[in-house]
Design a protein around this motif. Structure first.
Motif, PDB file in Angstrom:
ATOM      1  N   ASP A 197      43.913  27.588  36.181  1.00 35.03           N
ATOM      2  CA  ASP A 197      44.562  28.744  35.581  1.00 35.03           C
ATOM      3  C   ASP A 197      45.975  28.389  35.113  1.00 35.03           C
ATOM      4  O   ASP A 197      46.721  27.688  35.811  1.00 35.03           O
TER       5      ASP A 197
ATOM      6  N   LYS B 239      36.754  27.015  37.416  1.00 38.15           N
ATOM      7  CA  LYS B 239      36.376  27.641  36.153  1.00 38.15           C
ATOM      8  C   LYS B 239      37.327  27.178  35.047  1.00 38.15           C
ATOM      9  O   LYS B 239      38.529  27.064  35.306  1.00 38.15           O
TER      10      LYS B 239
ATOM     11  N   THR C  63      39.020  31.088  31.061  1.00 42.64           N
ATOM     12  CA  THR C  63      38.299  30.514  32.202  1.00 42.64           C
ATOM     13  C   THR C  63      37.011  31.278  32.504  1.00 42.64           C
ATOM     14  O   THR C  63      35.917  30.736  32.374  1.00 42.64           O
TER      15      THR C  63
ATOM     16  N   ASN D 242      39.548  30.584  41.234  1.00 41.69           N
ATOM     17  CA  ASN D 242      40.305  29.353  40.988  1.00 41.69           C
ATOM     18  C   ASN D 242      41.446  29.191  41.987  1.00 41.69           C
ATOM     19  O   ASN D 242      42.453  28.540  41.692  1.00 41.69           O
TER      20      ASN D 242
END
Length: 296
Positions: free
Chosen positions: A172, A204, A234, A56
């Motif tokens: 995130d 993600k 995630t 990410n």
């Protein structure tokens, strides 16, 4: 919700045809690779089993490859790398998103100077005032050592008053750097959404990055892929929803929450409680990603 505690990958690796690995919290801690992880990556790739790094990171893969080389993770350690920055750039390039189809080309970027390059070679230009922007790109905090999302509240309220949509290049909420936790772009995006802003996140746990990862691995059946990550929110969520088996690495983002040090395994009760909170469970749990399985 059932899961198995393991202390190494040797006993399960042969059950799969390819692997998806997270970076932060699995391969490295932001400063250096975890002990044993490079050997494990080499072992995983034996017998032509491909390995893709799925990150990410709010930068395109070239920047991440350079960073990995600097900390000792060479290009020979993996087959492919795909980032949330790559997915964001693809959306910018195609304009195949409702937020961009009727938008102008001026964007205001929230993030550090190192988070650059998403618009390189594309017909966009960065502006330095929300008043001049057509949309926002969020890549993180300008200074994640000292700032929190609250430092951006007034800026976000200004953007909200202008109905500016946000493209978030890193979903995130936090990341571990060394032994400390730092806020990520997803935390700012969450605040903007809470305030009423329009937000789209890339990476993600969303399906597109997994579909592209499967294409690169050339594996069409998700159950033949093992995904290894340190975040339930995630890594484990995204892979589970795609139908992939997962290994949760407890020495990453959840280590502080569970009071763990140096790759210790959590208790079964800790994993069960966390799995219930999320509504899904990893298939395996390990401390750090190493090859040789030892007795628990």
């Amino acid at each position: 919700m059932t899961f198995k505690m393991i202390t190494g990958m040797a006993g399960i690796a042969a059950d799969y045809d390819g692997y998806i690995l997270d970076l932060w919290g699995v391969v490295h801690n932001g400063h250096h690779p975890y002990p044993g992880v490079l050997e494990c990556m080499t072992k995983l790739r034996e017998k032509d089993r491909p390995l893709i790094l799925l990150s990410n990171a709010p930068r395109t893969n070239g920047f991440v490859i350079t960073f990995l080389e600097k900390i000792g993770v060479g290009r020979e350690c993996y087959d492919y790398i795909l980032t949330s920055g790559d997915i964001t750039r693809e959306v910018l390039a195609t304009r195949n998103h409702p937020y961009l189809k009727k938008s102008g080309n001026a964007f205001y970027q929230i993030g550090a100077d190192r988070d650059k390059g998403l618009e390189d070679g594309l017909d966009y230009h960065r502006v330095y005032s929300v008043a001049d922007a057509d949309f926002l790109i969020c890549t993180g905090l300008a200074d994640d050592e000292t700032e929190t999302p609250e430092n951006y509240r007034s800026l976000l309220l200004d953007a909200l008053s202008r109905d500016l949509p946000m493209l978030c290049a890193n979903p995130d909420l936090t990341v571990m750097r060394g032994n400390s936790s730092h806020y990520c772009a997803g935390a700012i995006a969450a605040l903007y959404a809470e305030l009423g802003g329009r937000v789209e996140l890339f990476g993600k746990p969303y399906p597109e990055i997994y579909r592209q990862a499967m294409e690169r691995l050339q594996i069409s059946e998700p159950s033949r892929i093992l995904a290894i990550g340190d975040s339930m929110r995630t890594d484990i969520k995204g892979a589970t929803e795609m139908g992939m088996d997962c290994v949760l690495v407890s020495g990453g983002i959840h280590a502080e929450e569970w009071g763990l040090k140096d790759g210790q395994l959590p208790t079964a009760e800790q994993i069960t409680s966390t799995a219930r909170q999320h509504g899904f469970s990893p298939k395996y749990v390990t401390g750090h990603m190493v090859w040789q399985e030892n007795a628990l």
